[in-house]
Each structure stands twice: as structure tokens, then as C-alpha cells.
Design a protein around this motif. Structure first.
Motif, PDB file in Angstrom:
ATOM      1  N   TYR A  67       8.651  10.476  10.467  1.00 47.74           N
ATOM      2  CA  TYR A  67       7.801   9.323  10.170  1.00 47.74           C
ATOM      3  C   TYR A  67       6.920   9.751   9.012  1.00 47.74           C
ATOM      4  O   TYR A  67       6.240  10.773   9.100  1.00 47.74           O
ATOM      5  CB  TYR A  67       6.981   8.987  11.416  1.00 47.74           C
ATOM      6  CG  TYR A  67       6.117   7.740  11.347  1.00 47.74           C
ATOM      7  CD1 TYR A  67       6.455   6.647  10.550  1.00 47.74           C
ATOM      8  CD2 TYR A  67       4.962   7.640  12.128  1.00 47.74           C
ATOM      9  CE1 TYR A  67       5.665   5.504  10.536  1.00 47.74           C
ATOM     10  CE2 TYR A  67       4.174   6.505  12.117  1.00 47.74           C
ATOM     11  CZ  TYR A  67       4.532   5.437  11.312  1.00 47.74           C
ATOM     12  OH  TYR A  67       3.743   4.310  11.305  1.00 47.74           O
ATOM     13  N   SER A  68       6.992   9.015   7.898  1.00 44.55           N
ATOM     14  CA  SER A  68       6.195   9.423   6.743  1.00 44.55           C
ATOM     15  C   SER A  68       5.869   8.225   5.855  1.00 44.55           C
ATOM     16  O   SER A  68       6.541   7.195   5.913  1.00 44.55           O
ATOM     17  CB  SER A  68       6.951  10.476   5.928  1.00 44.55           C
ATOM     18  OG  SER A  68       8.160   9.911   5.469  1.00 44.55           O
ATOM     19  N   PHE A  69       4.829   8.372   5.039  1.00 43.44           N
ATOM     20  CA  PHE A  69       4.380   7.312   4.137  1.00 43.44           C
ATOM     21  C   PHE A  69       4.398   7.801   2.692  1.00 43.44           C
ATOM     22  O   PHE A  69       4.078   8.957   2.423  1.00 43.44           O
ATOM     23  CB  PHE A  69       2.954   6.877   4.485  1.00 43.44           C
ATOM     24  CG  PHE A  69       2.863   6.085   5.754  1.00 43.44           C
ATOM     25  CD1 PHE A  69       2.803   4.695   5.725  1.00 43.44           C
ATOM     26  CD2 PHE A  69       2.818   6.725   6.996  1.00 43.44           C
ATOM     27  CE1 PHE A  69       2.715   3.964   6.900  1.00 43.44           C
ATOM     28  CE2 PHE A  69       2.739   5.993   8.165  1.00 43.44           C
ATOM     29  CZ  PHE A  69       2.682   4.614   8.126  1.00 43.44           C
ATOM     30  N   CYS A 124      10.901   5.848   8.947  1.00 50.23           N
ATOM     31  CA  CYS A 124      10.756   6.269  10.343  1.00 50.23           C
ATOM     32  C   CYS A 124      12.123   6.521  10.964  1.00 50.23           C
ATOM     33  O   CYS A 124      12.374   6.254  12.126  1.00 50.23           O
ATOM     34  CB  CYS A 124       9.963   5.237  11.138  1.00 50.23           C
ATOM     35  SG  CYS A 124      10.530   3.556  10.955  1.00 50.23           S
ATOM     36  N   ARG A 183       4.241  -1.062   4.046  1.00 54.11           N
ATOM     37  CA  ARG A 183       2.920  -1.413   4.580  1.00 54.11           C
ATOM     38  C   ARG A 183       2.213  -2.258   3.539  1.00 54.11           C
ATOM     39  O   ARG A 183       2.015  -1.816   2.410  1.00 54.11           O
ATOM     40  CB  ARG A 183       2.116  -0.161   4.923  1.00 54.11           C
ATOM     41  CG  ARG A 183       0.714  -0.489   5.390  1.00 54.11           C
ATOM     42  CD  ARG A 183       0.122   0.614   6.229  1.00 54.11           C
ATOM     43  NE  ARG A 183       0.797   0.707   7.511  1.00 54.11           N
ATOM     44  CZ  ARG A 183       0.508   1.619   8.438  1.00 54.11           C
ATOM     45  NH1 ARG A 183      -0.414   2.518   8.204  1.00 54.11           N
ATOM     46  NH2 ARG A 183       1.151   1.637   9.585  1.00 54.11           N
ATOM     47  N   LEU A 209       0.837  -1.196   0.000  1.00 57.44           N
ATOM     48  CA  LEU A 209       0.000   0.000   0.000  1.00 57.44           C
ATOM     49  C   LEU A 209       0.869   1.243   0.000  1.00 57.44           C
ATOM     50  O   LEU A 209       0.538   2.251  -0.585  1.00 57.44           O
ATOM     51  CB  LEU A 209      -0.886   0.046   1.252  1.00 57.44           C
ATOM     52  CG  LEU A 209      -1.945  -1.023   1.457  1.00 57.44           C
ATOM     53  CD1 LEU A 209      -2.623  -0.829   2.806  1.00 57.44           C
ATOM     54  CD2 LEU A 209      -2.978  -0.961   0.350  1.00 57.44           C
ATOM     55  N   TYR A 218       7.166   3.190   4.085  1.00 57.92           N
ATOM     56  CA  TYR A 218       7.246   4.165   5.176  1.00 57.92           C
ATOM     57  C   TYR A 218       8.684   4.355   5.612  1.00 57.92           C
ATOM     58  O   TYR A 218       9.529   3.476   5.449  1.00 57.92           O
ATOM     59  CB  TYR A 218       6.356   3.789   6.355  1.00 57.92           C
ATOM     60  CG  TYR A 218       6.714   2.489   7.043  1.00 57.92           C
ATOM     61  CD1 TYR A 218       6.098   1.304   6.674  1.00 57.92           C
ATOM     62  CD2 TYR A 218       7.652   2.449   8.083  1.00 57.92           C
ATOM     63  CE1 TYR A 218       6.404   0.115   7.309  1.00 57.92           C
ATOM     64  CE2 TYR A 218       7.961   1.270   8.726  1.00 57.92           C
ATOM     65  CZ  TYR A 218       7.340   0.097   8.337  1.00 57.92           C
ATOM     66  OH  TYR A 218       7.647  -1.077   8.962  1.00 57.92           O
ATOM     67  N   HIS A 231      13.067   1.965   7.925  1.00 54.34           N
ATOM     68  CA  HIS A 231      12.018   1.993   6.916  1.00 54.34           C
ATOM     69  C   HIS A 231      11.407   0.622   6.686  1.00 54.34           C
ATOM     70  O   HIS A 231      11.941  -0.395   7.153  1.00 54.34           O
ATOM     71  CB  HIS A 231      12.554   2.562   5.593  1.00 54.34           C
ATOM     72  CG  HIS A 231      13.643   1.751   4.980  1.00 54.34           C
ATOM     73  ND1 HIS A 231      14.943   1.813   5.392  1.00 54.34           N
ATOM     74  CD2 HIS A 231      13.606   0.832   3.984  1.00 54.34           C
ATOM     75  CE1 HIS A 231      15.686   0.985   4.670  1.00 54.34           C
ATOM     76  NE2 HIS A 231      14.884   0.374   3.818  1.00 54.34           N
ATOM     77  N   PRO A 234       2.775   6.608  -0.992  1.00 55.33           N
ATOM     78  CA  PRO A 234       1.889   5.609  -1.606  1.00 55.33           C
ATOM     79  C   PRO A 234       2.568   4.851  -2.739  1.00 55.33           C
ATOM     80  O   PRO A 234       3.479   5.374  -3.379  1.00 55.33           O
ATOM     81  CB  PRO A 234       0.728   6.447  -2.131  1.00 55.33           C
ATOM     82  CG  PRO A 234       1.266   7.819  -2.281  1.00 55.33           C
ATOM     83  CD  PRO A 234       2.337   7.988  -1.261  1.00 55.33           C
TER      84      PRO A 234
END
Lengths: 276, 349
Positions: free
Chosen positions: B78-80, B74, B267, B69, B72, B264, B82
Motif C-alpha cells: 500500500y503506497s502513495f 494497494c 486520492r 492529491l 495510490y 490502485h 504525490p
């Protein structure tokens, strides 16, 4: 994957409520998002903690106090354990708000009886503060059961609520020295209690508490529509797709988490036993 | 639109052309004799198999077992980010049940907002189904309204007429494909249409099983509390999840983080199954579902009762794959037979 993408939020403060519960005061990193973010009592967020996936946590704050949101988390598993190790300044991911909230319009002008056990006070704390801030609700009574005096959470709030006219009654399962309050399960606080109509009771706590409480409230004359609870389930998506939070033919994430007893009686809810 | 005819000798040349323009997925028999949907890289090397039922469905192509999905980070922050990946793909040789299953997934993944990943792939897909003149051993799509031939929903539907295929289009993308490769096709005449109609009629009488789906659906609507059935089937279920994985309409999933390093990870959305004991277990270990007695209740009620209430039809498409996968006999055909054999309380008196 926008629908599953969390917004990042900073922990600005951590309040220790009891040995197992911490309240995290959070602020979205995106200032515009933080400003426009709004939610309703009874809703929840999906919380991300690094390497731990996501878990549903209900708001313990009220949207009547904008700027930050609060999530009270009991140390229970991997994600909540990792969250408890975080320090102020750390980031978590948040997506939501999700779920059907309490119908605060319908509850207006009513006398409200809140019954909570343990961490169950977290979502109700948001509702109580909402009622106090908004005004326009009747007399508020809170019955709160804890395992022991040391386990009583949200003490600061309870003091404030008392000052604001909330009738707060506490019980503990096991007393320790110095406790001169009620001893026993939270249902023992119901005896002699009278709540005048129009009225509703909002209850949240462990399934065993709910199971014994529901018939007691019915016996006191509360109608099924006047007994409102929030259900807890394992969840992964929060938007009605992943299937985990099934409750008979409903999904707790989108059809709940708030249900009244009339709704629950139409469902097979295993942990609540036979609802009659 | 009017039907067209494709000579069987022209099938592979047509697929070659299609493959040059994008990805092609079709049922292929591998060296172990298994027939599975695969990405076609080389039509000379990969053995197209239109004789056997593919053991897998198209589900993994739109909803993969492990679907990233987001990535990420960290490390300090902390970030995602797509992840979206999709490319134009033609799916050839899927059966009516599998196509119906894709249409069902379209509904599921558009609830509460269109699922970005699923529809990215779906929008790039052209679905060419092949009707079943001769249904396979455990098929009962005639009882679930999902075959052996379909009247709508396909981009193109092929009917085997012996030395040729009768080809019809239902959606614009199918028609565009026919126009683009029009020199492979000839117009169908009256005789071809009669033959096609005959094949459809004959197919209906070629089923080896009759599965009484409707009576079971009615029975479950009236009384879903079939404790003896839940107990026996839960007892025989070995918690392997095979039925849910192989099922073209089982779409329950979990979301997990897979760390790649301290700093890292990915997800992932992964297939899950309501028959797993961990499916409903909450943090701290409390499980609101009594697994020993209710493990399979959710699965069968979801397919034959809840989806009927929600979407107007059962979400079993009658492909029979759960019959082959389960050594405990906890399959749809067995379940439906048990429900229909149960005596009603009134009959017991």
C-alpha cells in the motif's frame, strides 16, 4: 502533496476489545520514522485504508511505550468496516499527529477522575497509561460505562490498572446473567464519590453522556477548568483547512479536540445543549 | 512606479506574445453566450469578453473542483505517490473582487503549512486585473473593500480609458512583464493619470446596489444567534451547493479515494459545501449540526463573523455571484438585508 501524504504503517497485532472495537497495534514501515515518531495524550491520526479515504482516530496508546502505536477503532462506517476486515501484516496509511493534547503538565500532582462511555475509553486509555508510566500524578479513578457486560472493552487494561492502584468502577446500561456490578448510566457511579483537590476530570464518550455528565460534575464542585473533554467531529484534512470539523468559531482539529468546560461554554455546541 | 498606456489595438497582439511564452487564461464568451475564464488556445477563435462579468471566478484554476492529491497502489503493498502539476500562467481580465479572493485563498492555504498544490500553481501565476468602470448588476465590492479598483495586490492592474488602458504594476512579476514587452506600452502623461483617477471616482458612484455590510458585521459580532434568519434561509436552501461552488472564497473541501481498479486509484480533493447535510455527518450517521435549522448558519457566520475575527475582514468580496445562482434567494445580499432588518430585543419592547 507532502502535507497530505500518509506514512505507511504495518498492523503488527490486532486485539479484539469487544464485538465492535478492535485495537490495532501499528509500526511505521520507515524504521527511522518509527523511531523518531512521537505524540501526546489526546492527539489523533488521520488513517487511510485502501479505497476508503481517511478518518481521524485518536491514539489509545501512550508515547511512554515507544516502538508501536495503538489505535482502537469502533466498527461504525465504511472505513472502519474495511479496517476491521484487515489482518495482521496489512498496511494502513497514517498522517499526524494532529490536535491539541491534554495539558499533562498542568495535570501533574492532581487527583484525576476519568469518566468514559463505550469507545470513549480509547483516548483516555492512552492518558491513564501515560500517567502510570510517568508517575507524578495523584490518585486515579476511572468510571466506565458500557451498554452490557459483553460490551466492556479494554478488560486486560482495566485488570492491570486495578493492580496498579487505579480505582476502576464499571457500570452497564443492561445487565446480563452473572453481572453483579452497577447497572445504569455511567453518571450513577458518581454518587458518593469524593475526589480531593487538586483535581481534574477527563471525560470522553457519546454526546448524550457528556451532556448529562457535565452538570453532574459541576454539581460535585468541579470548576469549569477542571472538566476536560475531547470532541469528536467529521474531519477531512486534520490541519484546519477543509472546514468539516467546525465547532462555532473553532475547528476541532486544530483548536481541539481537547476542550475544557470553560472553553465550551463560550461556544455554541449544539449536541451539548445549553451549558450553564 | 509610473503608469503606462496600452492602446486597445495592441491588447490582442500583447496577449498573443504572452501566450507564446506560457499558458494564458482570460474571460471568454462561448457559443452559448456564457462568459467564463478559459485557457486561451486561439485568440482568433475564442472571443475575449471584457464587457460582462465572468460567471465563474479564478478559484478552479488554483483550487480545482477535482484535484488529484496522490495516486495510490494497494495491490500487494500500500503506497502513495504525490501528484503536482503547475505551469507558468498569465491570468488576464480578472476583476478586483476575484483578485481579492485569490489573496484570501493565499491566506487560507498557508495555514498550518503552505499547501503544496495550491502554491505550486500560485507561484507560477501572473495576475492582471481589470478595474470595473461600470460595476455589474449585483456587485457590491465597494462595501466589502475589494473594488472596484485596487491599490495593491495585483501584478498589473488595467483601467479602461476608452481607446486605451492605463496600466500599473504592484508586484515585481508585473514589472518584469512590462519590461519584457515594453514596446507595446508608452509612458502615461498627466492627462492619462487624471483620466484614470476620474474613472476610479466615477466607478464608485456607478453601483446599482448599496449593501450594508459593516452594520451586518457589527450586528453578528454582537449577537450571532439569529434563529429566525437561520430557520427561514435553511428552509429555502435546496442543498445544491451552488453558492459555495460559485463563491470565489469558499474553500471547504473533502478528500475521497476514487478506485480505478482493485489494485490502485486516485486520492482526490474535491469542493465541498457546509450547506450539505453530509458535511458534518459522522460515521454511523450521527450529525452534530441540526441541518433543518442550521444548514446555512455556518456559511454566513464564517464569511461575516469568523473570518473578521481571524483575518480582520469579511471573506465576502462582493461579486454578487451567489445572487444569480440561488433560486431560493439564499444569497449574501438577502442575508445582510435580513440581519439589518431584524429588530434588536431592545427595540421590540
Amino acid at each position: 502533496m507532502t502535507m497530505y501524504l500518509p506514512q505507511m504503517a504495518k498492523i503488527v497485532k490486532i486485539i479484539r476489545e469487544n464485538p465492535q472495537i478492535k485495537t490495532f497495534v501499528l509500526e511505521f514501515r520507515d524504521k527511522e520514522y518509527n523511531k523518531s515518531f512521537s505524540y501526546e495524550p489526546g492527539q489523533f491520526m488521520m488513517v487511510s485504508v485502501p479505497h476508503c479515504g481517511e478518518a481521524p482516530i485518536s491514539f489509545s496508546s501512550s508515547s511512554t511505550r515507544p516502538g508501536t502505536i495503538e489505535l482502537s477503532v469502533r466498527l461504525a462506517g465504511k472505513l472502519t468496516g474495511a479496517m476491521h476486515r484487515l489482518q495482521p501484516g496489512a498496511m494502513v496509511g497514517l498522517r499526524g499527529p494532529y490536535g491539541i493534547p491534554f495539558n499533562m503538565k498542568e495535570l501533574a500532582d492532581q487527583n484525576l477522575l476519568f469518566v468514559a462511555g463505550g469507545i470513549g475509553l480509547a483516548p483516555l486509555r492512552g492518558v491513564i497509561n501515560y500517567c502510570l508510566d510517568k508517575g507524578g500524578y495523584g490518585r486515579i479513578t476511572l468510571l466506565y460505562g458500557s451498554r452490557s457486560p459483553d460490551d466492556i472493552a479494554f478488560k486486560t487494561d482495566i485488570d492491570l490498572w486495578r493492580k496498579n492502584g487505579v480505582d476502576c468502577r464499571l457500570s452497564v446500561d443492561t445487565a446480563t446473567e452473572g453481572w453483579d456490578g452497577q447497572v445504569g448510566v455511567v453518571t450513577t457511579l458518581l454518587s458518593g464519590l469524593e475526589i480531593e483537590r487538586p483535581r481534574s476530570s477527563l471525560v470522553c464518550g457519546p454526546p448524550i453522556m457528556i451532556r448529562f455528565l457535565l452538570p453532574e460534575l459541576s454539581r460535585m464542585g468541579f470548576r469549569d477548568r477542571e472538566i476536560i473533554t475531547t470532541m469528536e467531529r467529521h474531519m477531512k484534512c486534520g490541519i484546519g483547512v477543509c472546514g468539516h470539523c467546525h465547532l462555532d468559531n473553532r475547528l476541532v482539529c486544530v483548536d481541539g479536540p481537547v476542550f475544557d468546560l470553560a472553553q465550551l461554554k463560550e461556544l455554541a455546541v449544539e449536541e451539548l445543549g445549553e451549558l450553564t | 512606479m509610473k503608469g503606462l498606456i496600452l492602446k486597445k489595438d495592441n491588447l490582442v497582439p500583447l496577449l498573443r506574445k504572452i501566450r507564446k511564452g506560457g499558458k494564458l487564461v482570460a474571460p471568454v464568451q462561448n457559443r452559448h453566450g456564457d462568459t467564463l475564464f478559459e485557457v486561451i488556445d486561439d485568440l482568433d477563435r475564442q472571443q475575449l469578453d471584457l464587457e460582462h462579468q465572468a460567471q465563474s471566478s479564478l478559484k478552479p484554476f488554483f483550487f480545482p473542483q477535482n484535484d488529484p492529491l496522490a495516486t495510490y497502489n494497494c495491490a500487494e503493498d500500500y503506497s502513495f505517490e504525490p501528484v503536482v502539476s503547475a505551469e507558468p500562467t498569465v491570468y488576464f481580465g480578472l476583476r478586483s473582487c476575484d483578485l481579492t479572493a485569490v489573496l484570501y485563498m493565499d491566506v487560507i492555504f498557508s495555514q498550518n503549512g503552505a499547501d503544496t498544490l495550491y502554491f505550486a500553481r500560485r507561484k507560477e501565476a501572473i495576475l492582471i486585473s481589470l478595474g470595473c468602470n461600470q460595476p455589474f448588476a449585483h456587485c457590491f465590492c465597494n462595501n466589502t473593500g475589494s473594488g472596484p479598483f485596487l491599490e495593491y495586490g495585483f501584478d498589473l492592474q488595467f483601467t479602461d480609458l476608452g481607446d486605451s488602458f492605463y496600466v500599473e504594476a504592484d508586484r515585481a512579476r508585473g514589472e518584469e512583464l512590462l519590461e519584457r514587452w515594453s514596446y507595446f506600452f508608452t509612458p502615461a502623461d498627466e492627462d492619462d493619470r487624471k483620466k484614470q483617477y476620474q474613472a476610479v471616482l466615477e466607478a464608485r458612484s456607478n453601483f446599482r446596489r448599496t449593501v450594508h455590510v459593516d452594520p451586518a458585521v457589527k450586528r453578528l459580532a454582537a449577537d450571532p444567534d439569529l434563529q429566525p434568519v437561520w430557520r427561514e434561509l435553511s428552509d429555502r436552501c435546496q442543498d445544491c451547493g451552488g453558492c459555495a461552488y460559485i463563491c470565489p472564497t469558499c474553500t471547504c473541501f473533502t478528500i475521497v479515494d476514487q478506485p480505478l481498479a482493485e489494485t490502485h486509484g486516485i486520492r482526490l480533493r474535491q469542493w465541498d459545501s457546509c450547506t450539505f447535510s453530509g458535511f458534518t455527518r459522522m460515521a454511523g450517521g450521527h450529525n452534530p449540526v441540526n441541518h433543518a435549522e442550521q444548514a446555512i448558519r455556518r456559511r454566513f457566520l464564517h464569511k461575516l463573523k469568523i473570518d473578521v475575527e481571524k483575518h480582520g475582514r469579511p471573506s465576502c468580496v462582493g461579486c454578487g455571484r451567489c445572487v444569480d445562482i440561488c433560486f431560493g434567494g439564499v444569497d449574501m445580499i438577502r442575508f445582510i438585508a435580513m440581519v439589518n432588518d431584524l429588530k434588536l430585543p431592545a427595540e421590540e419592547k
